[in-house]
Motif scaffolding. Structure first.
Motif, PDB file in Angstrom:
ATOM      1  N   TRP A  31       0.840  -1.195   0.000  1.00 48.86           N
ATOM      2  CA  TRP A  31       0.000   0.000   0.000  1.00 48.86           C
ATOM      3  C   TRP A  31       0.877   1.246   0.000  1.00 48.86           C
ATOM      4  O   TRP A  31       1.957   1.258   0.574  1.00 48.86           O
ATOM      5  N   TRP A  32       0.381   2.297  -0.649  1.00 50.47           N
ATOM      6  CA  TRP A  32       1.048   3.592  -0.548  1.00 50.47           C
ATOM      7  C   TRP A  32       0.824   4.157   0.855  1.00 50.47           C
ATOM      8  O   TRP A  32      -0.260   4.025   1.419  1.00 50.47           O
ATOM      9  N   THR A  33       1.836   4.801   1.394  1.00 48.00           N
ATOM     10  CA  THR A  33       1.714   5.445   2.705  1.00 48.00           C
ATOM     11  C   THR A  33       1.482   6.940   2.580  1.00 48.00           C
ATOM     12  O   THR A  33       1.081   7.597   3.544  1.00 48.00           O
ATOM     13  N   ARG A  34       1.751   7.497   1.384  1.00 46.09           N
ATOM     14  CA  ARG A  34       1.578   8.933   1.176  1.00 46.09           C
ATOM     15  C   ARG A  34       1.519   9.220  -0.321  1.00 46.09           C
ATOM     16  O   ARG A  34       1.925   8.390  -1.136  1.00 46.09           O
ATOM     17  N   GLN A  35       1.009  10.378  -0.636  1.00 47.72           N
ATOM     18  CA  GLN A  35       1.031  10.807  -2.028  1.00 47.72           C
ATOM     19  C   GLN A  35       2.476  11.106  -2.441  1.00 47.72           C
ATOM     20  O   GLN A  35       3.345  11.314  -1.596  1.00 47.72           O
ATOM     21  N   ASN A  36       2.712  11.137  -3.723  1.00 47.03           N
ATOM     22  CA  ASN A  36       4.070  11.300  -4.230  1.00 47.03           C
ATOM     23  C   ASN A  36       4.596  12.704  -3.929  1.00 47.03           C
ATOM     24  O   ASN A  36       4.104  13.682  -4.484  1.00 47.03           O
ATOM     25  N   PRO A  37       5.597  12.805  -3.046  1.00 48.93           N
ATOM     26  CA  PRO A  37       6.131  14.130  -2.715  1.00 48.93           C
ATOM     27  C   PRO A  37       7.295  14.536  -3.612  1.00 48.93           C
ATOM     28  O   PRO A  37       7.863  15.612  -3.447  1.00 48.93           O
ATOM     29  N   HIS A  38       7.650  13.665  -4.551  1.00 48.23           N
ATOM     30  CA  HIS A  38       8.895  13.851  -5.293  1.00 48.23           C
ATOM     31  C   HIS A  38       8.717  14.601  -6.599  1.00 48.23           C
ATOM     32  O   HIS A  38       9.680  15.136  -7.136  1.00 48.23           O
ATOM     33  N   SER A  39       7.502  14.618  -7.140  1.00 49.27           N
ATOM     34  CA  SER A  39       7.321  15.290  -8.423  1.00 49.27           C
ATOM     35  C   SER A  39       5.865  15.685  -8.600  1.00 49.27           C
ATOM     36  O   SER A  39       4.955  14.890  -8.383  1.00 49.27           O
ATOM     37  N   GLN A  40       5.660  16.941  -9.002  1.00 52.38           N
ATOM     38  CA  GLN A  40       4.303  17.426  -9.228  1.00 52.38           C
ATOM     39  C   GLN A  40       3.712  16.895 -10.529  1.00 52.38           C
ATOM     40  O   GLN A  40       2.530  17.044 -10.799  1.00 52.38           O
ATOM     41  N   PHE A  41       4.563  16.273 -11.351  1.00 52.41           N
ATOM     42  CA  PHE A  41       4.108  15.785 -12.644  1.00 52.41           C
ATOM     43  C   PHE A  41       3.644  14.327 -12.605  1.00 52.41           C
ATOM     44  O   PHE A  41       3.121  13.823 -13.585  1.00 52.41           O
ATOM     45  N   CYS A  42       3.871  13.644 -11.486  1.00 47.25           N
ATOM     46  CA  CYS A  42       3.447  12.250 -11.385  1.00 47.25           C
ATOM     47  C   CYS A  42       1.958  12.176 -11.081  1.00 47.25           C
ATOM     48  O   CYS A  42       1.428  13.022 -10.353  1.00 47.25           O
ATOM     49  N   PRO A  43       1.255  11.183 -11.594  1.00 51.84           N
ATOM     50  CA  PRO A  43      -0.178  11.059 -11.292  1.00 51.84           C
ATOM     51  C   PRO A  43      -0.400  10.740  -9.820  1.00 51.84           C
ATOM     52  O   PRO A  43       0.468  10.186  -9.144  1.00 51.84           O
TER      53      PRO A  43
END
Length: 199
Positions: A31-43
């Motif tokens: 499971w994901w633990t958080r939204q992607n903090p690494h890139s604003q371009f990722c879905p």
């Protein structure tokens, strides 16, 4: 697990993405633990659904961006990272041969040979280690006849293929294979009919 591990890629995951994912060893789900903090371009990540898409060889994987390139990380290898603190040095075997079942109880370390022994039957027989053999004879009268047999064979570790005999019955050939598989492959044996005493 048919592909050699990529050590550099796996170290990148440990350094950059390990905290983004959690593993449930009882269900085998990630499971994901958080939204992607690494890139604003990722879905956006779906936080309410298990991670994993089917990659080649039918393994479940998660796709991540590494230096602007997309890479697939096999979930069964990630399971070892979260449970043992390191990626497995060699291969991972799914005990029940279901590549989508990543429960911790269904995974084990394996060498290349051990991983290859726990497989499903392919070829002319419904049994593993068994194949049909057709032998042609010419009688003294000149008549040509053919006899259908089943033969069993196995490849013990570090040895060449070993013929186990020729049988009239496909089932008898399968039992001959089973006995040899249990003897040589032990817990990695995948017998057709007999029970594996090694579990």
């Amino acid at each position: 697990d048919l592909m050699k591990p990529n050590k550099e890629k796996e170290q990148w995951f440990i350094d950059n993405r390990m905290d983004d994912i959690k593993y449930d060893p009882d269900t085998g789900f990630f499971w994901w633990t958080r939204q992607n903090p690494h890139s604003q371009f990722c879905p956006a990540r779906n936080m309410n659904a298990p991670i994993g898409g089917v990659f080649k060889h039918r393994y479940l994987c998660v796709s991540l961006t590494v230096d602007k390139k997309r890479f697939e990380f096999k979930l069964h290898r990630l399971a070892f990272l979260y449970m043992e603190g390191a990626f497995p040095p060699n291969f991972v075997d799914h005990i029940n041969r279901n590549k989508g079942d990543n429960r911790w109880a269904n995974l084990r370390h394996a060498t290349t040979g051990e991983n290859g022994r726990n497989k499903k039957p392919r070829g002319s027989s419904k049994y593993l280690g068994v194949a049909k053999e057709i032998v042609h004879y010419t009688l003294q009268s000149g008549e040509k006849v053919e006899y259908h047999y089943w033969f069993a064979q196995i490849k013990p570790r570090g040895k060449n293929n070993m013929r186990l005999g020729r049988f009239k019955s496909e089932r008898d050939a399968a039992i001959a294979y089973d006995k040899a598989a249990i003897k040589y492959h032990k817990e990695f044996a995948n017998p057709n009919i007999l029970e594996n005493p090694y579990g």
